[in-house]
Design a protein around this motif. Structure first.
Motif, PDB file in Angstrom:
ATOM      1  N   LYS A 155       0.817  -1.218   0.000  1.00 38.23           N
ATOM      2  CA  LYS A 155       0.000   0.000   0.000  1.00 38.23           C
ATOM      3  C   LYS A 155       0.847   1.263   0.000  1.00 38.23           C
ATOM      4  CE  LYS A 155      -0.608   0.107   5.060  1.00 38.23           C
ATOM      5  NZ  LYS A 155      -1.595   0.098   6.153  1.00 38.23           N
ATOM      6  N   ARG A 186      -1.554  -8.415  10.421  1.00 36.16           N
ATOM      7  CA  ARG A 186      -2.914  -7.931  10.674  1.00 36.16           C
ATOM      8  C   ARG A 186      -3.013  -7.257  12.042  1.00 36.16           C
ATOM      9  NH1 ARG A 186      -7.165  -9.814   7.535  1.00 36.16           N
ATOM     10  NH2 ARG A 186      -8.289  -8.241   8.766  1.00 36.16           N
ATOM     11  N   GLY A 218      -1.578  -3.982   9.372  1.00 35.89           N
ATOM     12  CA  GLY A 218      -1.480  -4.289   7.956  1.00 35.89           C
ATOM     13  C   GLY A 218      -2.664  -5.108   7.473  1.00 35.89           C
ATOM     14  N   ASN A 219      -2.676  -5.416   6.189  1.00 33.95           N
ATOM     15  CA  ASN A 219      -3.765  -6.222   5.635  1.00 33.95           C
ATOM     16  C   ASN A 219      -3.376  -7.681   5.448  1.00 33.95           C
ATOM     17  OD1 ASN A 219      -2.082  -6.150   3.401  1.00 33.95           O
ATOM     18  ND2 ASN A 219      -3.369  -4.726   2.245  1.00 33.95           N
ATOM     19  N   VAL A 265      -8.015  -8.993  -1.295  1.00 38.28           N
ATOM     20  CA  VAL A 265      -8.103  -7.761  -0.505  1.00 38.28           C
ATOM     21  C   VAL A 265      -8.670  -6.643  -1.351  1.00 38.28           C
ATOM     22  CG1 VAL A 265      -6.744  -5.980   0.671  1.00 38.28           C
ATOM     23  CG2 VAL A 265      -6.230  -8.381   1.066  1.00 38.28           C
ATOM     24  N   GLU A 266      -8.178  -6.517  -2.585  1.00 34.96           N
ATOM     25  CA  GLU A 266      -8.664  -5.460  -3.475  1.00 34.96           C
ATOM     26  C   GLU A 266     -10.134  -5.672  -3.844  1.00 34.96           C
ATOM     27  OE1 GLU A 266      -7.174  -2.673  -4.411  1.00 34.96           O
ATOM     28  OE2 GLU A 266      -5.586  -3.295  -3.004  1.00 34.96           O
ATOM     29  N   ARG A 317     -12.395  -7.090  -1.953  1.00 36.57           N
ATOM     30  CA  ARG A 317     -13.202  -6.711  -0.787  1.00 36.57           C
ATOM     31  C   ARG A 317     -13.365  -5.191  -0.712  1.00 36.57           C
ATOM     32  NH1 ARG A 317      -9.729  -9.692   2.678  1.00 36.57           N
ATOM     33  NH2 ARG A 317     -10.180 -11.909   2.660  1.00 36.57           N
ATOM     34  N   LYS A 318     -12.271  -4.475  -0.983  1.00 33.85           N
ATOM     35  CA  LYS A 318     -12.338  -3.017  -0.952  1.00 33.85           C
ATOM     36  C   LYS A 318     -13.329  -2.496  -2.005  1.00 33.85           C
ATOM     37  CE  LYS A 318      -7.640  -2.071   0.704  1.00 33.85           C
ATOM     38  NZ  LYS A 318      -6.324  -1.467   0.352  1.00 33.85           N
TER      39      LYS A 318
END
Length: 320
Positions: free
Chosen positions: A135, A247, A251-252, A313-314, A316-317
């Motif tokens: 990120k 996490r 962080g992710n 992750v992307e 979900r965003k």
């Protein structure tokens, strides 16, 4: 001829191929290593000078480690570094408690191979993945802290503290001194950092050739299979632990998975440790092959899993 391009197509090729060449020489021409003319020659020095080549490599590597770090870099780097070393230490304690013969645990694996493979992250792979998927730029810079794992020092420390080996205090000092020297030079002078850092890529195939020259390929099939298992274990175990730590620290999880690998220079650690602790001298060659296999396995699986999770992750965003 496009020799370098062909080597670069092989994962870890600049380390693996020279290592295999050295091993072929040792396996099929073992007699030359006993010749007085060979021992006193430059060729003999190249094929048997592992310690000197590794010392030069660690000076160059140390020059890339920066002392300064921002708060985010410090938090990210230290948490992943502690997670990696802490997990390896717990594994060492389990080995000590469960297995009476630490040189031959199961599938031909030894404590030396396991600790060497688990305790060192592939920095180039981590930085490439985080440069693409992270990120912020600081995710990449976090490896400046994690790179402290490099070299035999922490492998020796973990083995010693866990009671799996015994090292004199001076052994730790001399093991880390080249790395510290490189760090000091690189941090005092940016031009020295730039100059020395270039030496890493050149020295890797040279010390790999010397390491390979100490390996007899009659054990390669067995070591290769157990090395694959070792590599999978590194990805699964450290990937899960570092994912959770990443996490917890904000962080992710991508950085944690990206650090679930074994560094190419970890293949040099078994020989370096065996040079100090003779109890590992008989298994150092096999451990080197196993760690080398783990390097290749993690170089394949870590990017695949990291990329897959980063895409999730992307996604979900995008749906939030």
């Amino acid at each position: 001829m496009r020799i370098k391009a062909a080597i670069d197509k092989v994962p870890g090729g600049m380390m693996l191929i020279p290592l295999l060449i050295g091993a072929l020489i040792r396996t099929f021409l073992p007699g030359i290593f006993e010749l007085p003319e060979f021992k006193s020659s430059f060729t003999g020095g190249l094929l048997t000078g592992t310690s000197a080549l590794l010392a030069a490599f660690y000076i160059c590597l140390g020059s890339t480690i920066r002392f300064q770090a921002t708060g985010y870099i410090l938090k990210k780097g230290v948490s992943l570094w502690v997670g990696k070393i802490g997990t390896t230490f717990l594994i060492a304690l389990l080995i000590k408690a469960i297995f009476p013969d630490q040189n031959h645990l199961f599938l031909g694996l030894s404590a030396l191979a396991i600790i060497a493979a688990f305790s060192d992250t592939n920095g180039g792979l981590y930085m490439a993945l985080m440069g693409q998927l992270g990120k912020k730029a600081e995710d990449v810079a976090a490896y400046s802290i994690m790179s402290l794992e490099s070299g035999p020092f922490f492998t020796m420390l973990i083995l010693g503290v866990a009671g799996l080996a015994s090292f004199p205090l001076l052994a730790f000092v001399f093991a880390i001194l080249p790395l510290l020297l490189g760090m000091i030079l690189g941090n005092l002078d940016e031009k020295m950092r730039e100059f020395l850092s270039k030496g890493q890529d050149v020295i890797i195939p040279l010390f790999s050739l010397a390491i390979g020259a100490g390996i007899n390929l009659t054990n390669v099939v067995k070591a290769g299979f157990s090395g694959v298992i070792l590599g999978v274990a590194v990805v699964v175990v450290t990937g899960l632990v570092l994912f959770i730590i990443d996490r917890i620290t904000g962080g992710n999880g991508v950085a944690g998975i990206a650090a679930s690998s074994t560094a190419g220079n970890a293949a040099a650690v078994p020989m370096a440790v065996a040079a100090v602790y003779t109890g590992y001298s008989e298994i150092a060659a096999t451990a080197t092959l196993q760690v080398t296999a783990a390097v290749i396995v993690t170089a394949i699986f870590t990017p695949l899993i990291t990329t897959w999770y980063a895409k999730r992750v992307e996604q979900r965003k995008a749906t939030v």
